[in-house]
Design a protein around this motif. Structure first.
Motif, PDB file in Angstrom:
ATOM      1  N   THR A  87       0.735  -1.085  -0.182  1.00 16.80           N
ATOM      2  CA  THR A  87      -0.075  -0.016   0.119  1.00 16.80           C
ATOM      3  C   THR A  87       0.905   1.323  -0.013  1.00 16.80           C
ATOM      4  OG1 THR A  87      -0.299  -0.012   2.273  1.00 16.80           O
ATOM      5  CG2 THR A  87      -2.038  -1.101   1.345  1.00 16.80           C
ATOM      6  N   GLY A  88       0.641   2.277  -0.731  1.00 16.98           N
ATOM      7  CA  GLY A  88       1.244   3.440  -0.869  1.00 16.98           C
ATOM      8  C   GLY A  88       1.139   4.005  -2.143  1.00 16.98           C
ATOM      9  N   GLU A  89       2.121   4.564  -2.548  1.00 17.08           N
ATOM     10  CA  GLU A  89       2.224   5.377  -4.242  1.00 17.08           C
ATOM     11  C   GLU A  89       3.109   4.521  -4.948  1.00 17.08           C
ATOM     12  OE1 GLU A  89       0.708   9.786  -2.897  1.00 17.08           O
ATOM     13  OE2 GLU A  89       2.690   9.772  -4.149  1.00 17.08           O
ATOM     14  N   ASP A  90       2.821   4.682  -6.207  1.00 24.31           N
ATOM     15  CA  ASP A  90       3.799   4.289  -7.349  1.00 24.31           C
ATOM     16  C   ASP A  90       3.811   5.105  -8.198  1.00 24.31           C
ATOM     17  OD1 ASP A  90       5.734   2.740  -8.368  1.00 24.31           O
ATOM     18  OD2 ASP A  90       4.528   0.785  -8.453  1.00 24.31           O
ATOM     19  N   TYR A  91       4.619   5.216  -9.297  1.00 28.32           N
ATOM     20  CA  TYR A  91       4.866   6.417 -10.109  1.00 28.32           C
ATOM     21  C   TYR A  91       5.566   5.845 -11.422  1.00 28.32           C
ATOM     22  CZ  TYR A  91       7.052  10.428 -12.260  1.00 28.32           C
ATOM     23  OH  TYR A  91       7.843  11.446 -12.768  1.00 28.32           O
ATOM     24  N   ILE A  92       4.705   6.115 -12.626  1.00 26.29           N
ATOM     25  CA  ILE A  92       5.404   5.687 -13.969  1.00 26.29           C
ATOM     26  C   ILE A  92       5.335   6.919 -14.916  1.00 26.29           C
ATOM     27  CG2 ILE A  92       5.195   4.023 -15.724  1.00 26.29           C
ATOM     28  CD1 ILE A  92       2.736   3.418 -13.145  1.00 26.29           C
ATOM     29  N   GLU A  93       6.136   7.000 -15.617  1.00 23.78           N
ATOM     30  CA  GLU A  93       6.501   8.150 -16.611  1.00 23.78           C
ATOM     31  C   GLU A  93       6.531   7.582 -18.286  1.00 23.78           C
ATOM     32  OE1 GLU A  93       8.386  12.527 -16.767  1.00 23.78           O
ATOM     33  OE2 GLU A  93       8.977  11.148 -15.009  1.00 23.78           O
ATOM     34  N   PHE A  94       5.839   8.420 -18.954  1.00 19.40           N
ATOM     35  CA  PHE A  94       6.053   7.853 -20.329  1.00 19.40           C
ATOM     36  C   PHE A  94       6.012   8.971 -21.202  1.00 19.40           C
ATOM     37  CE2 PHE A  94       3.124   4.893 -18.056  1.00 19.40           C
ATOM     38  CZ  PHE A  94       3.679   3.731 -18.603  1.00 19.40           C
ATOM     39  N   ASN A  95       6.989   8.955 -22.350  1.00 13.86           N
ATOM     40  CA  ASN A  95       6.866   9.879 -23.516  1.00 13.86           C
ATOM     41  C   ASN A  95       6.142   9.266 -24.776  1.00 13.86           C
ATOM     42  OD1 ASN A  95       7.640  12.154 -24.372  1.00 13.86           O
ATOM     43  ND2 ASN A  95       9.341  11.181 -25.743  1.00 13.86           N
ATOM     44  N   ILE A  96       5.209  10.139 -25.236  1.00 15.84           N
ATOM     45  CA  ILE A  96       4.122   9.520 -26.256  1.00 15.84           C
ATOM     46  C   ILE A  96       4.409  10.615 -27.429  1.00 15.84           C
ATOM     47  CG2 ILE A  96       2.097   8.899 -26.628  1.00 15.84           C
ATOM     48  CD1 ILE A  96       1.201   8.703 -23.766  1.00 15.84           C
ATOM     49  N   LYS A  97       4.648   9.716 -28.418  1.00 16.64           N
ATOM     50  CA  LYS A  97       4.652  10.432 -29.832  1.00 16.64           C
ATOM     51  C   LYS A  97       3.601  10.140 -30.712  1.00 16.64           C
ATOM     52  CE  LYS A  97       9.521  11.423 -29.584  1.00 16.64           C
ATOM     53  NZ  LYS A  97      10.965  11.135 -30.386  1.00 16.64           N
ATOM     54  N   ARG A  98       2.569  10.831 -30.999  1.00 24.06           N
ATOM     55  CA  ARG A  98       1.421  10.309 -31.824  1.00 24.06           C
ATOM     56  C   ARG A  98       1.519  10.800 -33.294  1.00 24.06           C
ATOM     57  NH1 ARG A  98      -0.838  12.059 -27.016  1.00 24.06           N
ATOM     58  NH2 ARG A  98      -1.842  10.443 -25.761  1.00 24.06           N
ATOM     59  N   ASN A 104      -7.533  12.684 -33.894  1.00 26.48           N
ATOM     60  CA  ASN A 104      -8.754  12.253 -33.504  1.00 26.48           C
ATOM     61  C   ASN A 104      -9.503  12.742 -32.277  1.00 26.48           C
ATOM     62  OD1 ASN A 104      -8.756  11.185 -36.117  1.00 26.48           O
ATOM     63  ND2 ASN A 104      -8.197   9.361 -35.460  1.00 26.48           N
ATOM     64  N   TYR A 105      -8.686  12.826 -31.313  1.00 22.93           N
ATOM     65  CA  TYR A 105      -9.037  13.149 -29.966  1.00 22.93           C
ATOM     66  C   TYR A 105      -8.546  14.546 -29.169  1.00 22.93           C
ATOM     67  CZ  TYR A 105     -10.981   8.735 -30.241  1.00 22.93           C
ATOM     68  OH  TYR A 105     -11.834   7.363 -30.504  1.00 22.93           O
ATOM     69  N   ASP A 106      -8.183  15.262 -30.404  1.00 30.39           N
ATOM     70  CA  ASP A 106      -7.474  16.547 -29.787  1.00 30.39           C
ATOM     71  C   ASP A 106      -6.109  16.297 -28.955  1.00 30.39           C
ATOM     72  OD1 ASP A 106      -7.822  19.130 -30.662  1.00 30.39           O
ATOM     73  OD2 ASP A 106      -9.287  19.745 -29.165  1.00 30.39           O
ATOM     74  N   LEU A 107      -5.578  15.681 -29.079  1.00 33.09           N
ATOM     75  CA  LEU A 107      -4.167  14.967 -28.124  1.00 33.09           C
ATOM     76  C   LEU A 107      -3.004  15.724 -28.815  1.00 33.09           C
ATOM     77  CD1 LEU A 107      -5.213  11.442 -27.813  1.00 33.09           C
ATOM     78  CD2 LEU A 107      -5.447  13.232 -26.013  1.00 33.09           C
ATOM     79  N   PRO A 108      -2.205  15.960 -28.123  1.00 31.34           N
ATOM     80  CA  PRO A 108      -0.577  16.473 -28.675  1.00 31.34           C
ATOM     81  C   PRO A 108      -0.169  15.482 -29.471  1.00 31.34           C
ATOM     82  CG  PRO A 108      -0.655  16.356 -26.207  1.00 31.34           C
ATOM     83  CD  PRO A 108      -2.002  15.992 -26.521  1.00 31.34           C
ATOM     84  N   GLU A 109       0.661  16.004 -30.327  1.00 27.99           N
ATOM     85  CA  GLU A 109       1.493  14.966 -31.116  1.00 27.99           C
ATOM     86  C   GLU A 109       2.651  14.308 -30.362  1.00 27.99           C
ATOM     87  OE1 GLU A 109       2.975  16.492 -34.638  1.00 27.99           O
ATOM     88  OE2 GLU A 109       1.199  16.947 -35.492  1.00 27.99           O
ATOM     89  N   GLU A 110       2.988  15.182 -29.324  1.00 25.91           N
ATOM     90  CA  GLU A 110       4.014  14.671 -28.321  1.00 25.91           C
ATOM     91  C   GLU A 110       3.698  15.188 -26.842  1.00 25.91           C
ATOM     92  OE1 GLU A 110       8.787  14.452 -27.622  1.00 25.91           O
ATOM     93  OE2 GLU A 110       7.936  15.126 -29.657  1.00 25.91           O
ATOM     94  N   GLU A 111       3.783  14.168 -25.946  1.00 25.06           N
ATOM     95  CA  GLU A 111       3.643  14.627 -24.634  1.00 25.06           C
ATOM     96  C   GLU A 111       4.414  13.690 -23.852  1.00 25.06           C
ATOM     97  OE1 GLU A 111      -0.407  14.221 -23.119  1.00 25.06           O
ATOM     98  OE2 GLU A 111      -0.933  12.346 -24.099  1.00 25.06           O
ATOM     99  N   ARG A 112       4.619  14.278 -22.509  1.00 25.70           N
ATOM    100  CA  ARG A 112       5.053  13.139 -21.402  1.00 25.70           C
ATOM    101  C   ARG A 112       3.965  13.126 -20.455  1.00 25.70           C
ATOM    102  NH1 ARG A 112      10.711  14.118 -19.104  1.00 25.70           N
ATOM    103  NH2 ARG A 112      11.037  13.496 -21.348  1.00 25.70           N
ATOM    104  N   LEU A 113       3.670  11.710 -20.194  1.00 31.28           N
ATOM    105  CA  LEU A 113       2.420  11.285 -19.576  1.00 31.28           C
ATOM    106  C   LEU A 113       3.266  10.737 -17.944  1.00 31.28           C
ATOM    107  CD1 LEU A 113      -0.388  10.523 -18.950  1.00 31.28           C
ATOM    108  CD2 LEU A 113       0.224   8.420 -20.060  1.00 31.28           C
ATOM    109  N   ARG A 114       2.581  11.392 -16.967  1.00 34.91           N
ATOM    110  CA  ARG A 114       2.911  10.825 -15.353  1.00 34.91           C
ATOM    111  C   ARG A 114       1.875  10.408 -14.766  1.00 34.91           C
ATOM    112  NH1 ARG A 114       5.775  16.506 -14.185  1.00 34.91           N
ATOM    113  NH2 ARG A 114       7.712  15.924 -15.312  1.00 34.91           N
ATOM    114  N   ILE A 115       1.860   9.247 -14.366  1.00 38.02           N
ATOM    115  CA  ILE A 115       0.748   8.494 -13.870  1.00 38.02           C
ATOM    116  C   ILE A 115       1.197   8.192 -12.541  1.00 38.02           C
ATOM    117  CG2 ILE A 115      -0.825   6.365 -13.634  1.00 38.02           C
ATOM    118  CD1 ILE A 115      -0.339   5.978 -17.014  1.00 38.02           C
ATOM    119  N   THR A 116       0.520   8.653 -11.554  1.00 41.06           N
ATOM    120  CA  THR A 116       0.488   8.555  -9.929  1.00 41.06           C
ATOM    121  C   THR A 116      -0.296   7.448  -9.501  1.00 41.06           C
ATOM    122  OG1 THR A 116       1.829  10.338  -9.668  1.00 41.06           O
ATOM    123  CG2 THR A 116       1.116   9.260  -7.683  1.00 41.06           C
TER     124      THR A 116
END
Length: 120
Positions: A87-98, A104-116
């Motif tokens: 139990t606690g927190e975990d963290y993942i980070e991605f670099n996405i290039k579309r 189609n969904y008004d998303l940036p061509e490139e973004e950094r995604l952080r999931i906590t």
């Protein structure tokens, strides 16, 4: 005359730079996950044309992997299974290039995604 030459050189350098001057947008997501369960996140990318790179791996995952579901329109997803009884927190980070799905969904061509993930 020297000032004019300096301005011309700086201007040509500025206009010759393309995307390198722009900062990649960052999207932060925080989700709650029950202990000993799974979490799935769909990147909204097509694995054949777009790119996803993991920058920071989770520290408390039993399983952390990409997968492709051919029944989905944008099949590229991420699967996370919590570490046994953690139990606690975990963290993942991605670099996405579309290259195909950004419009189609008004998303940036490139973004950094952080999931906590807050694991309870």
């Amino acid at each position: 005359m020297q000032k004019l030459a300096f301005i011309i050189i700086c201007s040509s350098f500025f206009f010759s730079c393309k995307k390198t001057l722009w900062i990649t947008p960052t999207r932060d997501i925080t989700d709650t996950v029950k202990v000993n369960t799974d979490y799935v996140y769909n990147f909204m990318v097509n694995s054949a044309e777009d790119e996803v790179e993991m920058i920071s791996e989770p520290l408390h995952a039993d399983t952390s992997e990409y997968f492709s579901d051919s029944t989905e329109l944008y099949p590229y997803s991420y699967f996370y299974s919590t570490e046994q009884n953690y139990t606690g927190e975990d963290y993942i980070e991605f670099n996405i290039k579309r290259k195909s799905s950004a419009d189609n969904y008004d998303l940036p061509e490139e973004e950094r995604l952080r999931i906590t993930l807050i694991i309870e």
